[in-house]
Motif scaffolding. Structure first.
Motif, PDB file in Angstrom:
ATOM      1  N   ASN B  87       0.805  -1.220   0.000  1.00 47.36           N
ATOM      2  CA  ASN B  87       0.000   0.000   0.000  1.00 47.36           C
ATOM      3  C   ASN B  87       0.839   1.273   0.000  1.00 47.36           C
ATOM      4  OD1 ASN B  87       0.878  -0.660   2.535  1.00 47.36           O
ATOM      5  ND2 ASN B  87      -0.925   0.051   3.602  1.00 47.36           N
ATOM      6  N   LEU B  88       1.323   1.601  -1.213  1.00 50.74           N
ATOM      7  CA  LEU B  88       1.962   2.906  -1.396  1.00 50.74           C
ATOM      8  C   LEU B  88       1.200   3.633  -2.504  1.00 50.74           C
ATOM      9  CD1 LEU B  88       5.630   1.792  -0.929  1.00 50.74           C
ATOM     10  CD2 LEU B  88       4.495   3.523   0.440  1.00 50.74           C
ATOM     11  N   TYR B  89       1.660   4.828  -2.832  1.00 52.56           N
ATOM     12  CA  TYR B  89       0.875   5.679  -3.736  1.00 52.56           C
ATOM     13  C   TYR B  89       1.299   5.482  -5.194  1.00 52.56           C
ATOM     14  CZ  TYR B  89      -0.259   7.522   0.786  1.00 52.56           C
ATOM     15  OH  TYR B  89      -0.665   7.623   2.091  1.00 52.56           O
ATOM     16  N   ASP B  90       0.336   5.040  -6.023  1.00 51.75           N
ATOM     17  CA  ASP B  90       0.615   4.639  -7.410  1.00 51.75           C
ATOM     18  C   ASP B  90       1.218   5.746  -8.271  1.00 51.75           C
ATOM     19  OD1 ASP B  90      -0.198   2.111  -6.995  1.00 51.75           O
ATOM     20  OD2 ASP B  90      -2.152   2.291  -7.987  1.00 51.75           O
ATOM     21  N   GLU B  91       0.723   6.983  -8.103  1.00 52.65           N
ATOM     22  CA  GLU B  91       1.147   8.068  -8.993  1.00 52.65           C
ATOM     23  C   GLU B  91       2.471   8.695  -8.566  1.00 52.65           C
ATOM     24  OE1 GLU B  91      -0.393   8.702 -11.833  1.00 52.65           O
ATOM     25  OE2 GLU B  91      -1.861   7.163 -11.326  1.00 52.65           O
ATOM     26  N   LEU B  92       2.951   8.330  -7.390  1.00 57.16           N
ATOM     27  CA  LEU B  92       4.224   8.851  -6.909  1.00 57.16           C
ATOM     28  C   LEU B  92       5.336   7.867  -7.285  1.00 57.16           C
ATOM     29  CD1 LEU B  92       2.313  10.661  -5.255  1.00 57.16           C
ATOM     30  CD2 LEU B  92       3.822  10.376  -3.312  1.00 57.16           C
ATOM     31  N   GLU B  96       9.632   9.445  -4.410  1.00 54.22           N
ATOM     32  CA  GLU B  96       8.640  10.372  -3.827  1.00 54.22           C
ATOM     33  C   GLU B  96       7.880   9.713  -2.675  1.00 54.22           C
ATOM     34  OE1 GLU B  96       7.524  13.210  -7.667  1.00 54.22           O
ATOM     35  OE2 GLU B  96       6.507  11.294  -7.410  1.00 54.22           O
ATOM     36  N   PHE B 100       8.095  11.116   1.099  1.00 60.47           N
ATOM     37  CA  PHE B 100       6.866  11.487   1.803  1.00 60.47           C
ATOM     38  C   PHE B 100       6.827  10.822   3.185  1.00 60.47           C
ATOM     39  CE2 PHE B 100       2.413  10.031   2.633  1.00 60.47           C
ATOM     40  CZ  PHE B 100       1.950  11.233   3.130  1.00 60.47           C
TER      41      PHE B 100
END
Lengths: 236, 313
Positions: B87-92, B96, B100
């Motif tokens: 669960n990390l951020y797809d668009e980053l 990044e 974060f």
């Protein structure tokens, strides 16, 4: 304060998600343009159109972000970090309001171009738009957390947003409606936004003076934020 | 040695349903503690309670000496959590994402470039574009950003291909060698056989066994498994086997024996007498998988004696 990194992350991650673009940007702009094309002189509709833009932009953005984050468990990244629930909610509300400010600024620029009379007070207009975006964003965060299954958030948002367009006097003046109808409108921040912007853009109001509508929007922002923190405590 | 993780009568209820039912255990510093259980046994709920993600209904839990109920922020600062999804951020980008998280934890930003280099991650690639193996590796690295002494790994190799799973297991061993205490939930038996120093088996919210691998093996069956293949199979030999209830397994027969020395003595005696040929003969202890199946299937409600002898089961 970890609010700034969260805001930057949210903008990068969710600005161009379909939910933000379709309901948050395209719908309010097309809706405003449709009224402009139909009526031409849209001075009396300007407060409503700007408010509708702010409402849909903010709530769609925060809902889009929270739907994704709750489903993909990235929201739990925030919950696992050594930051308070209050900071998480504040960041979500601020970033939603920021997106809403961008969209409502575009709507205001378009609407202003087609208005016959000059804006009555720019400072009050900017304050009104800012407070409206904060209140709508906080409402969106609360609903996005209160709905148990994140897949249903957009549906529930529309159940709330669409009637608000009518009960707030955004489309037709509240003076045309019976008192019970006005009373329904008074429980939502949309009515205060429309009334505050009616005063700041046109110099008059229908039911609520800006002395009340502006602080009430701030009050509603804080209320929805507190309710959101409580929702988080219940959920986790 | 003071426990790094301590659970005392830990309970989680959702309405009438009890997901975790009064479990108690301790994890020592530098240990890989395996937490085994079938789906829905209460593994993830336990991790969520210990990592502050889910409230505790009853009981107490301490992580690094901090009360999980009352010192949530202090607990969060000293743990890294890898959940069962990446669960990390797809668009980053990978970088990044890590930057974060470093900001959220007040960790030095140098950690980001060091970890990217150490674990050979594609810094500039968006997380959403990574393969599932790289995603999981990045998720593990993300849990290390603030250099926590304790790691909670919830099914870290689930849904990974063989190579990626192996890489992740090597990563876990490496991190443990560096001194991290690791709480590992799994239902992968390869992991259970190789990684943990001690194992707790949870079933229907209750710990049914706890101890070292060999201690757990002694809890089930009749000690040692003897596998053999002889030709020809005479009636006399089959009569000798009857009390051991032999089970065919491929071309071999398998029996469980309590005293392998006596069994083998009789076996060789019969060979001398009957003159059969021995094509295969081996002895093995019950696998953790067998222990797991016995304790979680045949004994779903009951509790087993604890192998360590000292825990409050």
């Amino acid at each position: 304060m970890k609010v700034v990194p969260i805001i930057v992350k949210e903008l990068k991650e969710y600005m161009f998600k379909p939910g933000s673009i379709s309901w948050g940007l395209v719908f309010p702009l097309v809706f405003s343009l449709a009224f402009i094309v139909r009526f031409g002189d849209i001075d009396h509709l300007a407060p409503g159109l700007v408010s509708i833009s702010a409402l849909f932009a903010t709530t769609s953005f925060v809902a889009s972000s929270l739907i994704f984050e709750r489903r993909l468990k990235t929201f739990e990244r925030l919950l696992l970090a050594p930051i308070s629930y209050g900071e998480i909610i504040l960041a979500k509300v601020l970033v939603g309001a920021l997106f809403g400010l961008m969209v409502s600024a575009i709507t205001l620029a378009i609407v202003r171009y087609f208005m016959v009379y000059p804006v009555w007070s720019w400072p009050l207009t900017l304050l009104g738009i800012l407070l409206a975006n904060l209140a709508f964003s906080a409402l969106g965060v609360y609903i996005s957390l209160a709905v148990e299954n994140p897949i249903n958030v957009m549906t529930w948002l529309n159940v709330i947003r669409l009637p608000m367009m009518f009960t707030s006097g955004a489309i037709a003046s509240l003076t045309l409606f019976p008192k019970w109808f006005i009373a329904i409108g008074l429980i939502t921040p949309m009515t205060y936004s429309v009334e505050a912007l009616r005063y700041s853009l046109l110099g008059y109001y229908d039911v609520i003076a800006p002395l009340y509508s502006l602080p009430l929007m701030l009050f509603m922002t804080l209320l929805f934020m507190l309710l959101s923190v409580r929702s988080l405590r219940r959920m986790y | 040695m003071k426990a790094v993780i301590e659970a005392k009568n830990l309970t989680k209820r959702y309405g009438d349903f009890t997901a975790v039912n009064g479990i108690s255990f301790e994890v020592k510093p530098g240990e890989i503690f395996g937490f085994l259980g079938p789906n829905g046994a209460g593994k993830t709920t336990t991790v969520r309670m210990l990592s502050t993600l889910t409230s505790i209904t009853e009981g107490e839990a301490y992580v690094n000496g901090h009360d999980v109920r009352r010192e949530r922020k202090a607990v969060k600062k000293t743990i890294g959590v890898v959940q069962d999804v990446s669960n990390l951020y797809d668009e980053l980008t990978v970088e990044e994402n890590l930057r974060f998280l470093a900001k959220l934890y007040d960790a030095p930003l140098e950690n980001v470039s060091r970890l990217i280099k150490d674990f050979n991650l594609p810094a500039k690639k968006k997380f959403g574009k990574l393969s599932s193996g790289y995603k999981r590796r990045t998720a593990i690295v993300a849990a290390l950003i603030h250099e926590p002494p304790v790691l909670f790994l919830d099914e870290p190799t689930v849904a990974l291909d063989v190579q990626s799973a192996n890489l992740v297991r090597n990563m876990i061993q490496l991190l443990n060698k560096e001194g991290k205490t690791i709480f590992l939930t799994t239902h992968n038996m390869t992991e259970a056989e190789t990684l943990p120093h001690r194992i707790a088996i949870i079933n229907r919210g209750k710990i049914v066994a706890i101890g070292k691998r060999n201690e757990l093996r002694k809890l089930v069956g009749k000690g040692v498994k003897v596998r053999f293949r002889v030709e020809p199979l005479s009636n006399r030999f089959l009569r000798f086997l009857e009390p051991y209830s032999p089970k065919p397994d491929g071309e071999t027969l398998v029996v469980m024996v309590e005293d392998p020395d006596t069994f083998l003595e009789e076996f060789w005696g019969l060979k001398r007498e009957l003159g059969f040929r021995v094509l295969h003969l081996s002895t093995e202890l019950p696998s953790i998988e067998e222990v797991f199946l016995q304790l979680t299937d045949s004994n779903e409600d009951g509790e087993r004696p604890c192998a360590c002898g000292g825990c409050p089961l």
